[in-house]
Scaffold this active site. Structure first.
Site, PDB file in Angstrom:
ATOM      1  N   ASP A  80     -18.676 -29.088 -72.221  1.00  0.00           N
ATOM      2  CA  ASP A  80     -19.197 -28.988 -73.552  1.00  0.00           C
ATOM      3  C   ASP A  80     -18.050 -29.716 -74.483  1.00  0.00           C
ATOM      4  OD1 ASP A  80     -21.113 -28.655 -75.656  1.00  0.00           O
ATOM      5  OD2 ASP A  80     -21.134 -26.567 -75.441  1.00  0.00           O
ATOM      6  N   CYS A  95     -24.734 -30.260 -71.679  1.00  0.00           N
ATOM      7  CA  CYS A  95     -25.814 -29.908 -72.670  1.00  0.00           C
ATOM      8  C   CYS A  95     -25.865 -30.972 -73.466  1.00  0.00           C
ATOM      9  CB  CYS A  95     -25.563 -28.744 -73.417  1.00  0.00           C
ATOM     10  SG  CYS A  95     -23.985 -28.533 -74.144  1.00  0.00           S
ATOM     11  N   ARG A 122     -35.198 -29.763 -71.257  1.00  0.00           N
ATOM     12  CA  ARG A 122     -35.436 -29.120 -72.605  1.00  0.00           C
ATOM     13  C   ARG A 122     -36.845 -29.034 -72.954  1.00  0.00           C
ATOM     14  NH1 ARG A 122     -31.263 -27.970 -75.909  1.00  0.00           N
ATOM     15  NH2 ARG A 122     -32.839 -26.635 -76.870  1.00  0.00           N
TER      16      ARG A 122
HETATM   17  N1   CP Z   1     -28.057 -29.525 -76.210  1.00  0.00           N
HETATM   18  C1   CP Z   1     -28.591 -29.472 -77.501  1.00  0.00           C
HETATM   19  O1   CP Z   1     -28.766 -28.263 -77.979  1.00  0.00           O
HETATM   20  O2   CP Z   1     -28.436 -30.662 -78.008  1.00  0.00           O
HETATM   21  P1   CP Z   1     -28.958 -30.718 -79.723  1.00  0.00           P
HETATM   22  O3   CP Z   1     -27.834 -30.126 -80.302  1.00  0.00           O
HETATM   23  O4   CP Z   1     -29.062 -32.225 -79.833  1.00  0.00           O
HETATM   24  O5   CP Z   1     -30.314 -30.028 -80.158  1.00  0.00           O
END
Ligand code: CP
Length: 344
Positions: A234, A275, A303
């Site tokens: 991340d 993510c 998602r």
């Molecule tokens: N992974 C995620 O939550 O991406 P966003 O910040 O674009 O919503």
């Protein structure tokens, strides 16, 4: 930090049985999507989406999911509603509960989401806070289920998270150990879960004793990936941490950057997850992001399917629909009224 059952605020809110049933629902909805269809389970329902920070995946996936389920979503960004300025959390929660069927919130502080949920009478879903990102966590284990070796169960999996103890890191630690898997956090000591989120360690230990998961923190990133089924990273800094960029870069670079050389130390079947958004060339190189081990875009797409599953799970059972006879009665009354006023 378990929340009342109508809300999804914390990865720890789900037990493994509920989590597995939710993943099955997501599977059905994704299979339906592949046939270009979606059951209109939330026809005429409304979702309020509060965002205190920017978002691409969470915002778009929730809005599209609600539309595909037959409902409608409202994007409520800072400055466009009174929350936190002219109106307190309790009043906003009570008012929105009278108007929409479910609320999703991305907040700077986890307490904003828990306070909102305390006063809301409709389901509240955490769309990311400083501490936790439970919708991402559900998406991630669903994605792992799609990409793991078929002969492995969740409790055989080793997930190696490299980098800072972000909200995604804590959520992954919780959800992997809840499914009985092994979670390894490779990081400098100063960026450990223990230092930043000690309460998460209590939850992880609970998952170890209840569900057989294992939590293994280490500074030795090369050794950490040796048995990895999934390597996850991340961002090394988030909004508001800009002043820390020099210190964070010095702590993480180059040792904790995910590179092809690091992945070469892992088993041949290892998959890379992020993510997103990513800082290409910082926590991970382009060669990994765009390489054969990367499943980042499957993860992003999921998602959408997991948001559909979550909305259906929390909202569908609560919707009380009028019978066709009651609906026809009221529609006829309105028609009569319109006919009357148009001829007056
Ligand atoms: N992974 C995620 O939550 O991406 P966003 O910040 O674009 O919503």
């Amino acid at each position: 930090m378990t929340s009342p059952a109508i809300h999804y605020l914390d990865t720890q809110d789900l037990g493994p049985d509920t989590l597995r049933r939710q993943m099955h629902l997501v599977r059905l909805l994704k299979d339906a999507d592949r046939r270009r269809t979606c059951p209109e389970l939330l026809r005429d329902a409304s979702l309020g989406m509060i965002f205190e920070e920017a978002s691409t995946r969470t915002r778009v996936s929730f809005e599209v999911a609600m539309t595909k389920l037959g409902g409608h979503a409202l994007y409520l960004k800072p400055g466009e509603i009174h929350l936190g300025q002219k109106e307190n959390i309790a009043d906003t929660a009570r008012v929105l509960s009278r108007m929409v069927d479910v609320v999703e919130i991305r907040a700077l502080h986890h307490e904003t989401v828990t306070s909102f949920a305390k006063y809301a009478t409709v389901p509240v879903i955490n769309g990311l806070t400083d501490y936790n990102h439970p919708t991402q966590a559900l998406c991630d284990v669903f994605t792992m289920g799609e990409h793991k070796l078929p002969e492995k169960e969740f409790n055989d999996l080793t997930v190696v998270f490299i980098g800072d103890a972000t909200n995604v890191c804590t959520s992954t630690a919780l959800i992997v150990t809840m499914l009985g898997g092994t979670f390894i956090h490779a990081r400098p000591e100063a960026y450990s879960i223990e230092r930043q989120w000690p309460q998460v360690i209590d939850e992880v230990k609970q998952n170890e004793s209840l569900y057989g998961g294992r939590y293994l923190p280490t500074i030795e990133v090369d050794d950490a990936v040796r048995d990895a089924d999934f390597v996850y990273t991340d961002l090394w800094w988030w909004f508001g941490q800009e002043a820390e960029i020099p210190d964070r870069t010095a702590a993480f670079m180059p040792r904790y950057q995910v590179t092809p050389e690091l992945l070469a130390r892992a088993p041949a079947h290892v998959k890379f997850m992020h993510c997103l958004p990513a800082s290409r060339g910082v926590e991970v190189t382009d060669a990994v992001m765009d390489g054969p081990r990367s499943i980042i875009y499957d993860q992003s797409e999921n998602r959408l399917h997991t948001e559909k599953g979550l909305l259906a799970w929390y909202v569908y059972p609560r919707i009380e629909r009028a019978t066709p006879a009651v609906r026809a009665h009221h529609e006829a009354k309105v028609q009569d009224y319109l006919a009357e006023v148009s001829t007056a």
